[in-house]
Structure formats: structure tokens, C-alpha cells
Design a protein around this motif. Sequence first.
Motif, PDB file in Angstrom:
ATOM      1  N   ASP A 224       0.586  -1.222   0.073  1.00 31.53           N
ATOM      2  CA  ASP A 224       0.115   0.015  -0.061  1.00 31.53           C
ATOM      3  C   ASP A 224       0.710   1.298  -0.071  1.00 31.53           C
ATOM      4  N   GLN A 225       1.880   1.228   0.826  1.00 32.83           N
ATOM      5  CA  GLN A 225       2.835   2.385   0.699  1.00 32.83           C
ATOM      6  C   GLN A 225       3.473   2.642  -0.633  1.00 32.83           C
ATOM      7  N   ILE A 226       3.840   1.599  -1.408  1.00 28.81           N
ATOM      8  CA  ILE A 226       4.444   1.578  -2.589  1.00 28.81           C
ATOM      9  C   ILE A 226       3.445   2.359  -3.786  1.00 28.81           C
ATOM     10  N   ARG A 227       2.259   1.760  -3.612  1.00 27.11           N
ATOM     11  CA  ARG A 227       1.403   2.431  -4.506  1.00 27.11           C
ATOM     12  C   ARG A 227       1.006   3.592  -4.117  1.00 27.11           C
ATOM     13  N   ALA A 228       0.919   3.981  -2.881  1.00 29.56           N
ATOM     14  CA  ALA A 228       0.498   5.409  -2.539  1.00 29.56           C
ATOM     15  C   ALA A 228       1.344   6.313  -2.971  1.00 29.56           C
ATOM     16  N   PHE A 229       2.854   6.058  -3.247  1.00 33.27           N
ATOM     17  CA  PHE A 229       3.908   6.855  -3.493  1.00 33.27           C
ATOM     18  C   PHE A 229       4.425   6.888  -4.919  1.00 33.27           C
ATOM     19  N   ASN A 230       3.429   6.105  -5.769  1.00 36.51           N
ATOM     20  CA  ASN A 230       3.683   5.959  -7.245  1.00 36.51           C
ATOM     21  C   ASN A 230       2.775   6.840  -7.934  1.00 36.51           C
ATOM     22  N   ALA A 231       3.212   8.138  -8.646  1.00 34.45           N
ATOM     23  CA  ALA A 231       4.386   8.325  -8.817  1.00 34.45           C
ATOM     24  C   ALA A 231       5.301   9.406  -8.175  1.00 34.45           C
ATOM     25  N   TRP A 232       4.715   9.698  -7.103  1.00 37.91           N
ATOM     26  CA  TRP A 232       5.540  10.597  -6.409  1.00 37.91           C
ATOM     27  C   TRP A 232       5.038  10.725  -4.525  1.00 37.91           C
ATOM     28  N   PRO A 233       5.919  10.591  -3.805  1.00 39.19           N
ATOM     29  CA  PRO A 233       7.319  10.727  -4.037  1.00 39.19           C
ATOM     30  C   PRO A 233       8.340   9.514  -4.540  1.00 39.19           C
ATOM     31  N   VAL A 234       7.385   8.145  -4.415  1.00 39.56           N
ATOM     32  CA  VAL A 234       8.332   6.881  -4.695  1.00 39.56           C
ATOM     33  C   VAL A 234       8.869   6.560  -3.473  1.00 39.56           C
ATOM     34  N   ALA A 235       8.493   5.132  -3.026  1.00 38.93           N
ATOM     35  CA  ALA A 235       9.052   4.434  -1.939  1.00 38.93           C
ATOM     36  C   ALA A 235      10.416   4.050  -2.210  1.00 38.93           C
ATOM     37  N   HIS A 236      11.217   3.916  -1.353  1.00 37.23           N
ATOM     38  CA  HIS A 236      12.681   3.388  -1.664  1.00 37.23           C
ATOM     39  C   HIS A 236      13.236   2.715  -0.452  1.00 37.23           C
ATOM     40  N   THR A 237      14.258   1.872  -0.822  1.00 36.53           N
ATOM     41  CA  THR A 237      14.907   1.200   0.344  1.00 36.53           C
ATOM     42  C   THR A 237      16.493   1.443  -0.049  1.00 36.53           C
ATOM     43  N   ILE A 238      17.228   0.722   0.936  1.00 34.58           N
ATOM     44  CA  ILE A 238      18.750   1.013   0.806  1.00 34.58           C
ATOM     45  C   ILE A 238      19.360  -0.734   0.679  1.00 34.58           C
TER      46      ILE A 238
END
Length: 321
Positions: A224-238
Motif C-alpha cells: 500500500d505504501q509503494i502504490r501510495a507513493f507512485n508516481a510521487w514521491p516514490v518509496a525506496h529502500t537501501i
Amino acid sequence: MKKIVFMGTPAFSVPSLKTLVDSPDYEVVGVVTQPDREVGRKRKLTPSPVKEAALEAGLPVYQPEKIGQDQGVEELLDSGVDLLVTAAYGQFLPERLLQLPRYGAINLHASLLPKYRGGAPVHYAIWKGEKQTGITIMRMVKKMDAGPILTQATIAIESETTVSELFDQLSELAADLLMDTLPDLFAGVLEEVEQDEELATFSPNITREQERIDWHQTAQVIHDQIRAFNAWPVAHTIWNDKRWKIWASRVVEGEETQQEPGTLIKLAKKPAAFWIACGQGTVLAITEIQPAGKKAMAIQNFLNGGAGHFEVGDKFQSACD
């Protein structure tokens, strides 16, 4: 013909402005939007989508840095205007300005108030797993998004809907609801319903810290976080001290793992995906990724491009690591 001043900035606001311009019942006498801003790596000075739409329609445009200190906007609102309509404008309006139009000021807000007051209601509705959201037209007051509700319209949030898709849907819904609401507003037959403060929730602007994935959350929460941030601000990992943006995913139903959250447990081939261990033994399949300094790509393209240096057992860092 009723005279209207419209205030808005992003693409979300454009359908509402255009439907007012196209209506024979209303005259948009001025448009207020944010000043042109530098955009992109080249820092190109760029007008807002609302400004572009207003200029295309031949409307006068006002762009104050601080609306409360702009004499031109105050004179505009005090020139026999019937109504002020705002939609994602981006600045707080002083109370004296709200009282100048004959019928006051209304705001189009992209949530079912009193849920998700604030600047990021569409992001939060998806991120928090809501099954529906909508548009609220409310009377503007000094307190943010707290005015009496005039009308609402609801829309379902599908399980794979991204924030950019939902923005598009809500922008059209807002324009339709505005046209349905204005006749009754001007006729004085709308019931204004006060919001229940005990039910109010908030959606402040997304911070950089919130963009980073916490793999200790369940696969559904992360999806849900990934689709909530697509296309901004975009979820990320390290991984390997570099930031990897995650654009798309799916929950792997029926799969369980004992691996530590963030661990790559499988390089799936059909369909191509990275299976990542998440909280409570759940599993998330990453299907689209963006390496640092490169464009977003499907996992299959990523592997075909020779960048497939990930191995089972590799571990992405969580936000809490």
C-alpha cells in the motif's frame, strides 16, 4: 451570470477550472495560483498547470508569493465577486479574504472529511488501506479543512490503484461535484453540516523519512505504501549503501517465510520479481525497481540488462535499521 474567482495550482485543480470556464452560468473573472517554480535538474522556471489552463482560456492570472499581503488579489475579491472556489491552492487564506465574495468561499478537498485533513489526503487514503475516498466541498474557515460540509461524492479505491491514478479520478469527480453543488449553493438550499472533530484525522505532507520502506511491516502495508507513493514521491529502500526506488509490487498470497524482514528469499522468473521477506512472515514481490541514477524498469528488464547481481540472502535495510 455568477462571477467566480478560482484558486488552484496542480493538475488536480484543472478539470474544475475548465468546467467553470465552459459553463454558461458562471464567469471566471480571475485565477490565483502559485508563482512559477524551478523544476527538474536544469531548474527550469515552470508555470503551474492551473496557470497554463488559465492563460489558454484567456483569463487574468495572479501569482502572489504571500496571498495575505497581495493588494491585487484583495481588490479582485472585493470587486463584486459572487464566490471564491479553491482546489489545492497551496496557501492559507486570511479570514478577511474569505468574507469578501457575496457567497463566501468554498474548497474542494480530496477526502471524505473529517478524515484526512491536510496536504496529502490522497496518499494517505491508499497508504492506510482505505477501500474508498472521495471529494468534499466545504465552506472555508480559518482552521485548515475544518469548515462545514456542503456536499460529498465517494469513489472506490481498487486494490492496485496508484496515487497518480487516484488523483486523476478524483480530479474529474471534483469537477462533476462542483457543477452539481453550485446551483443549490447559489439558491441557498444547501444544508451545511458541521464536522465531527472527534472523527478528524490528518494527512500532513510526506516527509523524506516516510518514503523509506520498513520491511518489518507486513507485505500488505508495504504494498500500500509503494502504490501510495507512485508516481510521487516514490518509496525506496537501501542496499549496498545506495538508494533503490520501488515503483511496483504485489503481495505473494499464501506464502510464508521465517527469514528476517528485508531479506531477498527468491529470484522469481515467471513473472519476474524479487521476493522479499516482510513482517509477520509475509512476502512481497517487487516487480518494478529503479537503481540509483537510472530509470525505472521491470525486474525482467533489470535482470536482462546485466544488472542482476542480487543473490538470495541479500538484505535490504529497513527504515528502522
